[in-house]
Write an enzyme that holds these catalytic residues in place. Structure first.
Site, PDB file in Angstrom:
ATOM      1  N   HIS A  58       0.828  -1.213   0.000  1.00  0.00           N
ATOM      2  CA  HIS A  58       0.000   0.000   0.000  1.00  0.00           C
ATOM      3  C   HIS A  58       0.862   1.263   0.000  1.00  0.00           C
ATOM      4  O   HIS A  58       0.355   2.343  -0.319  1.00  0.00           O
ATOM      5  CB  HIS A  58      -1.075  -0.028   1.088  1.00  0.00           C
ATOM      6  CG  HIS A  58      -0.637   0.289   2.486  1.00  0.00           C
ATOM      7  ND1 HIS A  58      -0.386  -0.672   3.433  1.00  0.00           N
ATOM      8  CD2 HIS A  58      -0.438   1.467   3.121  1.00  0.00           C
ATOM      9  CE1 HIS A  58      -0.046  -0.112   4.576  1.00  0.00           C
ATOM     10  NE2 HIS A  58      -0.067   1.204   4.417  1.00  0.00           N
ATOM     11  N   ASP A  70       1.137  -7.701   2.212  1.00  0.00           N
ATOM     12  CA  ASP A  70       1.271  -6.262   1.950  1.00  0.00           C
ATOM     13  C   ASP A  70       2.739  -5.816   1.817  1.00  0.00           C
ATOM     14  O   ASP A  70       3.267  -5.108   2.659  1.00  0.00           O
ATOM     15  CB  ASP A  70       0.580  -5.505   3.100  1.00  0.00           C
ATOM     16  CG  ASP A  70       0.264  -4.064   2.739  1.00  0.00           C
ATOM     17  OD1 ASP A  70       0.825  -3.554   1.756  1.00  0.00           O
ATOM     18  OD2 ASP A  70      -0.542  -3.444   3.463  1.00  0.00           O
ATOM     19  N   SER A 125       3.914   2.086   8.584  1.00  0.00           N
ATOM     20  CA  SER A 125       3.711   1.141   7.503  1.00  0.00           C
ATOM     21  C   SER A 125       5.023   0.895   6.797  1.00  0.00           C
ATOM     22  O   SER A 125       5.702   1.841   6.405  1.00  0.00           O
ATOM     23  CB  SER A 125       2.702   1.684   6.501  1.00  0.00           C
ATOM     24  OG  SER A 125       1.423   1.377   6.923  1.00  0.00           O
TER      25      SER A 125
HETATM   26  N1  ARG Z   1      -4.945   0.203   7.656  1.00  0.00           N
HETATM   27  C1  ARG Z   1      -3.644   0.304   7.025  1.00  0.00           C
HETATM   28  C2  ARG Z   1      -3.129   1.730   7.208  1.00  0.00           C
HETATM   29  O1  ARG Z   1      -3.682   2.479   7.947  1.00  0.00           O
HETATM   30  C3  ARG Z   1      -3.690  -0.093   5.585  1.00  0.00           C
HETATM   31  C4  ARG Z   1      -4.326   0.895   4.684  1.00  0.00           C
HETATM   32  C5  ARG Z   1      -4.299   0.544   3.227  1.00  0.00           C
HETATM   33  N2  ARG Z   1      -5.165  -0.562   2.908  1.00  0.00           N
HETATM   34  C6  ARG Z   1      -6.512  -0.475   2.727  1.00  0.00           C
HETATM   35  N3  ARG Z   1      -7.151  -1.565   2.544  1.00  0.00           N
HETATM   36  N4  ARG Z   1      -7.157   0.661   2.713  1.00  0.00           N
HETATM   37  O2  ARG Z   1      -2.487   2.374   6.456  1.00  0.00           O
HETATM   38  N1  GLU Z   2      -1.431   1.182   7.685  1.00  0.00           N
HETATM   39  C1  GLU Z   2      -0.844   2.217   8.486  1.00  0.00           C
HETATM   40  C2  GLU Z   2       0.176   3.065   7.721  1.00  0.00           C
HETATM   41  O1  GLU Z   2       0.037   3.307   6.560  1.00  0.00           O
HETATM   42  C3  GLU Z   2      -0.265   1.606   9.700  1.00  0.00           C
HETATM   43  C4  GLU Z   2      -1.373   1.238  10.553  1.00  0.00           C
HETATM   44  C5  GLU Z   2      -1.431   2.087  11.786  1.00  0.00           C
HETATM   45  O2  GLU Z   2      -2.056   3.155  11.778  1.00  0.00           O
HETATM   46  O3  GLU Z   2      -0.813   1.628  12.739  1.00  0.00           O
HETATM   47  O4  GLU Z   2       1.103   3.608   8.273  1.00  0.00           O
END
Ligand code: ARG
Ligand code: GLU
Length: 654
Positions: free
Chosen positions: A84, A221, A589
Site C-alpha cells: 500500500h 502487503d 507502515s
Molecule cells: N490500515 C492500514 C493503514 O492504515 C492499511 C491501509 C491501506 N489498505 C486499505 N485496505 N485501505 O495504512
Molecule cells: N497502515 C498504516 C500506515 O500506513 C499503519 C497502521 C497504523 O495506523 O498503525 O502507516
C-alpha cells in the site's frame, strides 16, 4: 479495607513507569530504555540501534516517500516496504497491456527496474538535542512573537549548517514535548528509487477493506524497490549510468519464525499521536468528532458501494477513493469504542484532579482548567471546521471547481451527484446558519431543495464555481484561521502542562508524541481477546487464505497458481502475518520488525481496530500491531514471482 486497597492500587499504578510495551522512543536516547529492552529479551546494545560513529541498524531504515517506512535488505540497495506504500507507483506503471496492480510485477534484471520520478527515500544521518541552540537569546520578557521569530532564525542557522556539505543532505528541527525540547534531524535523501517487484493485488491487498484493520489477517502487503546512486554512492537524479546504492548497513533476514512471547521491535517513522492531552479533547473526539465523521463517511461509502456493486468499471474507478475514505472510517470506529471501553475520559479526569492537587502553589496551578476553557471555546468552531472537510469539501465537483487536480478517468458523476445532495443536506442540518456563507443561505432559499440546487450545480459551471468560492472562502477565512489561532494558544499551554506532567510524575520516562521522526517501539509477539470468550492466536497461515478464498468475492479471489501450490500439499503451515504488542501508528507502515538479535522477521503494516485508540492511550491488553511474516515475502518472491535471483543478494541468519 477494599477501598484502601483500591486506593493503594491506584497509587501504585500512578507512580509506576510506562506500562508494558507502551512507547515510541528516540533512537539517540535509547540508552534510557536499553535496560528494559534487554530484560525483555533484546540481545544487542544501544550502539547497535543507533550510533554516529559506526554503522548501526538505523542506517538500514528509511523514510519512504512522504509517509511510510522502508528497510534495506541487501548490500545492493534493495528495499522492502508495504504494497500500500508502493501502490501509487505500481499504479502509475500500469496500463491495460501490463496491469501490474492486478498481475504483479517482477523485474527480471536491473535493466527492467522501473524509475519513479518524485519518489525519494531518506536515511537518518544523525539526530541531536538542539534545545539550547534554538532558545539562544530568548529572554522571558520578550513578547511571544519576538521569541518565535528568534527561534525561527536560530533554527534556520542550525539547518543551514547541517546541510552545508550538500550531497542530498536535508535537515529539520522538530519540537518534542510541545516545544520543551528541540531535536535536529539530518537526513540524506536519495532520489532515484526504482520498482523491482510487487505481488498481484489479490495477494498484496488480499482481504481489501473487509479485512483492513482486522485480525485474522492474510494480506501479503509488501513491494520491493531499489535505491540507485551516482558512481560516488551519493544521491543523484535518475540516470541510466547510476548504480545500486551500497548501504552502510542492511538487515540480515531470519527465517526462524516467531512464537508467542518472542521479543520484537519496530524501527520506523510513526506519524502522529496525542498521548498527553487533556480529557476534554478525548471527550470531544469520542463523543463528537469520531461518531459524526463515521456517520458522514458511512453515507458516502454506501453511495460509492451501490454504484461499484452495479458496475465493474465503476468499481475500478472508485476502489482507491473508497479505500482511503474507508481506512480512517474504520480506524475511528475502533478508536471510539476503545476510548469508551477503557474509560479514558474519567481516567484522565481523575489524573487532572490529582495533578491540580499537586500543582497548588506552583506555576502549573489551574492549568488543566485553562485547557478545558480553551477547548470549550474552540470545540464549536472545530466541529464546523471538521464538518466542512467531511461534507461539502468532500464533494468532487467542489474540489474540481476549486482547481484541485482530478482524473476524469476515475470520475463517475452519478456518485458525485448523490454525494452532493447527501452531504449538502447533512451540512445544512448539522451546522447553525452562522457557520454558513451568506451565498449559501441565499441560494438555499432560491432553490428550495438540494435536488434542485444539485441540478443547477451539475449543469451550470458558474453555479458550481460560485458555490465553491463561497464555501472555500468561509472555510479559509472564518474556520481555518480561527482553528489555527486556537491551536496556537492551546499548544502554548500544553508546553507548560507537559513540563508539569513531567515534574508531577518524576519517576516516569516520557516518550515524545510521534511526529514522523525515527522511533523504536518494542514489545513481544502476543494474541489478544477482542471480546468475551474469544482469544485470537498471534500467527496466521496459508491455510487461512485458502479458507477465505472465494472466486466470487473480489477481495478474496486469489491467483489460481496459489491454489495450485496449496493443492500440492506441504504449505498449510506457511506463516503469513503475526501480531505483537509494539506501539505503532500510521507512518509505521513498511517498518522493519526485528527479533532479539536485530534480524528482520517481518514488515509492519497495520494495527487491530480494537486497539486504535493507542494514538491517544495505549492499552497493552488490546493494542496490537500487525506484521507480515518475512517468510511469506520470500515464499511469494519464489513461488509466485519466480524471482529467486532476488534472494541471492539477501543475507540470511539461518
Ligand atoms: N490500515 C492500514 C493503514 O492504515 C492499511 C491501509 C491501506 N489498505 C486499505 N485496505 N485501505 O495504512
Ligand atoms: N497502515 C498504516 C500506515 O500506513 C499503519 C497502521 C497504523 O495506523 O498503525 O502507516
Amino acid at each position: 479495607m477494599k477501598r484502601v486497597l483500591t486506593i493503594l492500587a491506584a497509587a501504585f499504578l500512578f507512580i509506576s513507569p510506562v506500562k508494558a510495551d507502551e512507547g515510541m522512543w528516540l533512537p539517540a536516547l535509547i540508552s534510557q530504555r536499553i535496560g528494559d529492552m534487554q530484560a525483555k529479551g533484546f540481545k544487542l546494545s544501544a550502539e547497535d540501534i543507533y550510533s554516529v560513529n559506526q554503522a548501526s541498524l538505523k542506517d538500514a531504515v528509511v523514510l519512504f516517500g512522504r509517509g511510510c517506512t522502508g528497510e534495506l535488505v541487501s548490500d545492493q540497495g534493495l528495499l522492502f516496504t508495504n504494497h500500500h506504500c508502493g501502490y501509487d507507483y505500481i499504479q502509475k506503471h500500469s496500463s491495460v497491456e501490463h496491469d501490474y496492480l492486478k498481475d504483479g510485477f517482477w523485474a527480471l534484471n536491473r535493466a527492467q527496474e522501473l524509475p519513479n520520478p518524485g519518489l525519494t527515500v531518506k536515511f537518518l544521518e544523525r539526530m541531536e538535542d538542539v534545545t539550547a541552540a534554538v532558545n539562544k537569546g530568548i529572554k522571558p520578557k520578550m513578547t511571544e512573537e519576538k521569541q518565535q521569530a528568534l527561534r525561527k532564525k536560530n533554527i534556520g542557522k542550525l539547518i543551514d549548517a547541517a546541510v552545508k556539505e550538500g550531497n542530498g543532505l536535508k535537515a529539520s528541527v522538530e519540537p518534542l514535548f510541545y516545544g520543551n525540547q528541540y531535536f535536529l534531524f539530518v537526513f540524506r535523501e536519495y532520489r532515484d528509487v526504482r520498482l523491482v517487484g510487487a505481488p498481484p493485488s489479490s495477494i498484496g491487498k488480499f482481504g481489501g477493506e473487509t479485512d483492513n484493520w482486522m485480525w485474522p489477517r492474510h494480506t501479503g502487503d509488501f513491494s520491493i524497490f531499489r535505491i540507485y546512486a551516482g558512481a560516488d554512492n551519493m544521491p543523484a537524479d535518475y540516470s541510466e549510468t547510476n548504480v545500486p546504492y551500497t548501504p552502510k548497513k542492511s538487515f540480515t533476514i531470519s527465517r526462524k519464525g516467531v512464537k508467542e512471547g518472542d521479543f520484537t521491535f519496530v524501527y520506523g517513522c510513526p506519524g502522529s499521536t496525542q498521548e498527553y492531552v487533556h480529557s476534554e479533547l478525548v471527550k470531544y473526539i469520542q463523543d463528537v468528532s469520531d461518531p459524526e465523521k463515521i456517520a458522514l463517511r458511512t453515507i458516502r461509502l454506501n453511495i460509492m458501494k451501490k454504484y461499484m456493486d452495479q458496475s465493474q468499471a465503476v468499481r475500478i474507478q472508485y476502489s482507491s477513493k473508497y479505500a482511503s475514505v474507508a481506512n480512517a472510517w474504520k480506524k475511528w470506529q475502533g478508536e471510539e469504542k476503545g476510548l469508551r471501553k477503557n474509560k479514558v475520559v474519567p481516567t484522565k479526569q481523575a489524573y487532572e484532579k490529582r495533578f491540580e492537587e499537586w500543582a497548588v502553589g506552583t506555576r502549573y496551578e489551574g492549568i488543566t482548567d485553562r485547557l478545558a476553557n480553551l477547548y470549550a471555546a474552540r470545540n464549536p468552531i472545530y466541529r464546523a471546521y471538521e464538518y466542512y472537510r467531511e461534507t461539502v469539501l468532500a464533494i468532487e465537483k467542489i474540489q474540481m471547481s476549486d482547481g484541485e487536480e482530478h482524473s476524469l478517468k476515475d470520475y463517475y458523476q452519478p456518485i458525485d451527484e448523490e454525494t452532493f445532495v447527501a452531504m449538502m443536506t447533512a451540512f445544512d442540518k448539522a451546522l447553525d446558519d452562522s457557520y454558513k456563507p451568506a451565498y449559501f443561505l441565499e441560494k438555499r432559499a432560491q432553490y428550495g431543495s438540494m435536488e434542485a440546487w444539485k441540478d443547477a450545480v451539475f449543469s451550470d459551471s458558474k453555479e458550481a464555481e460560485d458555490l465553491t468560492a463561497a464555501l472555500a472562502e468561509f472555510y479559509a477565512a472564518k474556520l481555518f484561521a480561527q482553528v489555527s489561532a486556537f491551536n496556537w494558544s492551546i499548544n502554548k499551554v500544553y508546553k507548560d502542562y507537559m513540563q508539569g506532567q513531567m515534574e508531577f510524575e518524576n519517576e516516569r520516562t516520557f516518550y515524545p508524541d510521534a511526529n514522523l521522526t525515527l522511533r523504536v517501539a518494542y514489545g513481544h509477539v502476543e494474541g489478544y481477546r477482542p471480546a468475551d470468550a474469544i482469544y485470537y492466536t498471534p500467527v496466521s497461515t496459508l491455510r487461512g487464505i485458502i479458507e477465505k478464498d472465494n472466486p466470487d468475492i473480489f477481495d478474496y479471489n486469489i491467483p489460481q497458481v496459489l491454489r495450485d501450490i496449496y493443492a500440492e500439499g506441504g504449505h498449510e503451515d506457511q506463516p503469513v502475518c503475526f501480531l505483537a504488542t509494539n506501539h505503532t501508528t500510521g507512518g509505521n507502515s513498511g517498518s522493519p520488525v526485528l527479533n532479539a538479535e536485530g534480524q528482520l522477521i517481518g514488515i509492519n503494516f497495520d494495527r487491530v481496530w480494537e486497539g486504535t485508540m493507542s494514538d491517544l492511550v495505549f492499552d497493552p491488553e488490546i493494542c496490537r500491531n500487525i506484521s507480515l511474516d518475512v517468510r511469506y515475502i520470500l515464499f511469494i518472491i519464489k513461488e509466485i514471482g519466480h524471482a529467486d535471483y532476488l534472494l541471492d543478494e539477501m543475507s540470511f541468519a539461518d
